[in-house]
Design an enzyme around this catalytic site. Structure first.
Site, mmCIF file in Angstrom:
data_model
loop_
_atom_site.group_PDB
_atom_site.id
_atom_site.type_symbol
_atom_site.label_atom_id
_atom_site.label_comp_id
_atom_site.label_asym_id
_atom_site.label_seq_id
_atom_site.Cartn_x
_atom_site.Cartn_y
_atom_site.Cartn_z
ATOM 1 N N ARG A 7 16.964 -14.826 15.282
ATOM 2 C CA ARG A 7 18.429 -14.819 15.238
ATOM 3 C C ARG A 7 19.512 -13.520 16.361
ATOM 4 N NH1 ARG A 7 18.849 -17.229 10.425
ATOM 5 N NH2 ARG A 7 17.155 -16.751 8.789
ATOM 6 N N THR A 48 23.517 -11.292 20.636
ATOM 7 C CA THR A 48 24.911 -10.992 20.957
ATOM 8 C C THR A 48 25.533 -12.099 21.118
ATOM 9 O OG1 THR A 48 23.801 -9.846 22.889
ATOM 10 C CG2 THR A 48 24.451 -8.511 21.323
ATOM 11 N N ASP A 60 22.579 -4.143 24.462
ATOM 12 C CA ASP A 60 20.940 -5.041 24.945
ATOM 13 C C ASP A 60 20.949 -3.964 25.335
ATOM 14 O OD1 ASP A 60 20.791 -7.105 23.222
ATOM 15 O OD2 ASP A 60 21.834 -8.637 24.709
#
Lengths: 507, 507
Positions: free
Chosen positions: B208, B211, B269
């Site tokens: 899914r 960010t 990330d």
């Protein structure tokens, strides 16, 4: 429906009686109209307004009848911060996006934090806009000595500006601080009593333990009231030239109190954060002359001379930028000071010294006299090289002890510290000389026994480095509030038997 | 009372109906006997055992009657993980100390993480021993490109070993991945359909959104079932040579799913985490040949050629260490792909391409054909330089579209994606050429509109770079589930009007 319309939706605040300790939590029914129309979900950050107060909360969604449909449940932290009166209603809104986190992310990628970035971060932290996750990321990004001198200065300044700054209306306001990491090193109450007895102004605010088994505020709290308003604190200082209170209750550097809670959970102390934490409290407390004791030793917080020198440089430089004269001393950090480790156990050692009890720990007394002497010289009361003697006379004469009792009385009355009832003694497994005491294991053991949460818990050492012991001689005693905690600490000690190392005497 | 005695104290589990989303929460009355005798306090981490299951929870203390004295309340996450039947009792114990955090602290101070350290950390993460605060510190300590090649390899290996690893019993198992950061770049369903139609085995598991406003799993979920057991997934692949499912439900790299939740909250990330996340999923999914698409552009996740080359090197090296052949391609990342941004809006673009709809976005189709062509060559189905043509023929013939529908049918049936009902169009404020589209602002706007939580929310672009527009021409349309969210996104757009830059044509 505009954001203004959302804010017009009114909910009944309901005290859930849930202490989640950390960030304030709001509870909404899954089928509540606001929850549905706004698309709120669990862990959403939402703003809750009651009267003229707005706080940011983390949302929990409720699927049961513990909450009514038009209600908003509030955790204890949320309820207290909103200070709700009967009949008031709550309105909700989306939390504005947390723009200052972009500075934290930038820091992660090795960029320096700007003065503006630091101010934006601290402003958001104090306003409660950072959740626990964001606070943990901020602290981690700045840990590991990743803040340079300018960044630490800006962080410290931002932290000072985010709270009150006390003006004592006196030319010289003294302060002292020990960087900790040394179990039982509770010199502060003794030093403050000596300095005040000699006429210096020293309104001492202390923090509670961060990663240690006891802070000075924790130890003092076993003997008197330490959570005081600024007005009460001023009254005490006006009367006795000194106080010994908890800094958190007078809103000095509120950012620090928020950050310390997460530092404690992570068990990290970062250099920049440490300097900012110490000096922001000092500056906010209105100090002009600050003596900082840096214990150095392989298992102390500061492990070597080089690190101590660097830290000393940072403290003096940042202090200067904030208009304070900072002096540092490096002291022996190879072993615990005194016998007790834990709030009440350390308080008992402090009282023994102040009462000139012949059984008082010599090392604690001498350390306190060293620090007090330096402070008397820094404050211009004693000539260079004469401070230690003046301090010793003040202690021996009983004037320091009298001053300590007077301070406690002024703060609300003195009481004897209470040690926890569940105990267990440990004896030497061999005959020989005590050659190593691991400060970190000592601290850990005291914490596992319940300190500082349980103020009477901790341990009392019976030996120091260099002592000769026989097989079966007492080594230390554990104290805990419950048998469960005692058992837990004992289990840890079984797994780490090298806390105190005894080596055979060479023939 | 020993630790064993504590565990003999029995409490009645009670489902509180509280969704705290994050870490499992346990609730105990302040006056409950266990709470008092054990010295538990709010935010304590405690182990709860029911039957043969033990989980670690964060404690909330209850001061009201929403809980009985002999009860232990459990949040939804805790209740589900303990899988409680009627009449079962719960026992508590202190949580063993989290020794692996010492490796995280060591990393903070610039030391390399060892293989054993990384394994200890990942083991504790998967066992649920890290709370949100500790997870945030772990991710932050490893962010900012602070993991070297060995550390990333160890992290990836540890993550693979902490979950299932699928064996497909086939010689070549293909996979593809796009590193994202490019809104709307939803090539996966098209590429998988083409590759499977050409005979390659490609059991695609997707994540899914982390960010971004949509991950492939989010987009696929608007058209078919994506949360499938391993057995169901194997059945689909057996039948169709491919699947398009969510990786989280088949326990591939469970550590990744835990970390991603906190990464999302922090909006970070990190490079090493990204490589470990991608390749641990691939290795666990049993892939042997992996094509990775790295979009490069000033506002894409990877901003320049040098960073892309470095990432490419890491991906190939770590892949090799795990026994996989990894090929990377760098693609244009200067603007969004397709029109839609958000799960259902992107799904609509995908369907248009697969149905050879003349209004389908050309850029999405060409990007998918480029990737599919490379994959056909990597899989040895097409000769060097012939892949793109084979992919194009497979799409145009309708065989890719048929394969996609067959995959959806095998996964539980196909449905048309549903777009959110609240809309608002935005038009050009001047006449000229579209010269810049800020991917980050596009993503942010789609997220503020509700994506990916609301699957029908997001935005649909009407323009691409280089397009000539007249004043008043449509630029993009916003979609949201509620007027509140639409208003919130519009407010953000007002504050950031430079998302799409139009410059006057030079004469």
């Amino acid at each position: 429906m505009s954001p203004d319309d959302i804010a017009r939706t009114r909910l009944r605040p309901r005290r859930m009686g849930i202490d989640s300790h950390s960030e304030p939590v709001a509870f909404l029914r899954a089928d509540c109209h606001v929850c549905r129309s706004e698309g709120f979900e669990a862990q959403s950050r939402i703003s809750v307004t009651v009267g003229d107060k707005t706080i940011i909360t983390t949302l929990n969604i409720v699927y049961s009848d513990i909450l009514g449909k038009g209600d908003i449940g509030l955790s204890e932290a949320a309820w207290k911060r909103l200070d709700i009166s009967n009949g008031e209603v709550a309105t909700l809104s989306h939390t504005p996006s947390l723009d200052s986190m972009s500075h934290v992310r930038s820091k992660l990628y090795g960029h320096r934090l700007s003065r503006e970035g630091m101010e934006a971060i601290v402003t958001d932290v104090v306003a409660g806009r950072y959740g626990d996750i964001q606070l943990a990321a901020l602290l981690t990004a700045c840990a590991g000595n990743r803040l340079d001198l300018s960044e630490i200065t800006w962080l410290t300044t931002a932290m000072v500006n985010a709270g009150h700054r006390i003006d004592w209306g006196r030319e010289k306001v003294m302060d002292k601080h020990c960087l900790g990491g040394l179990p039982g090193n509770r010199t502060t109450p003794i030093v403050v009593s000596i300095a005040a007895a000699c006429g210096l102004t020293i309104p001492k605010t202390s923090s509670r333990a961060i990663t240690s088994p006891a802070g000075t505020a924790d130890a003092m709290e076993t003997m008197t009231r330490v959570a005081m308003s600024l007005e009460d604190m001023k009254r005490v200082v006006e009367k006795e030239n000194a106080c010994l209170v908890w800094g958190g209750s007078v809103s000095l550097s509120p950012a620090d109190d928020i950050l310390i809670r997460i530092e404690r959970a992570l068990d990290i102390d970062s250099e920049g954060q440490m300097v900012a934490s110490v000096l922001s409290k000092k500056a906010a407390a209105g100090s002009t002359h600050v003596l900082i004791d840096i214990p150095v030793g392989p298992t102390a917080k500061v492990r070597g001379r080089q690190a101590a020198d660097h830290l000393s440089h940072l403290l003096k430089s940042v202090g200067e930028a904030l208009g304070m004269q900072v002096r540092t001393i490096q002291t022996d950090g190879t072993q615990p000071i005194g016998y007790g480790v834990g709030p009440a156990l350390e308080a008992a050692d402090v009282l023994a010294v102040l009462r000139n009890d012949p059984r008082a720990p010599t090392d604690l007394r001498e350390r306190a006299l060293l620090v007090a002497g330096e402070l008397l010289e820094l404050g211009g009361i004693a000539a260079h090289g004469k401070g230690n003697r003046m301090a010793r006379e003040t202690l021996h004469s009983g004037r320091a002890g009298e001053k300590f009792m007077a301070i406690c009385e002024a703060q609300g009355g003195f009481r004897e510290p209470q040690i926890s009832p569940c105990t267990r003694g440990f004896t030497a497994r061999r005959t020989g000389i005590v050659t190593h005491i691991n400060n970190r294991l000592v601290s850990r053991l005291a914490k596992l026994a319940g300190a500082p949460g349980a103020s009477g818990a901790g341990l009392r050492l019976a030996v120091h480095l260099g002592d000769r012991v026989e097989h079966g001689d007492p080594m230390f005693e554990l104290f805990a509030e419950s048998p469960g905690e005692l058992a837990y600490a004992m289990e840890f000690h079984e797994a780490h038997p090298d806390m105190i190392v005894i080596e055979e005497e060479s023939v």
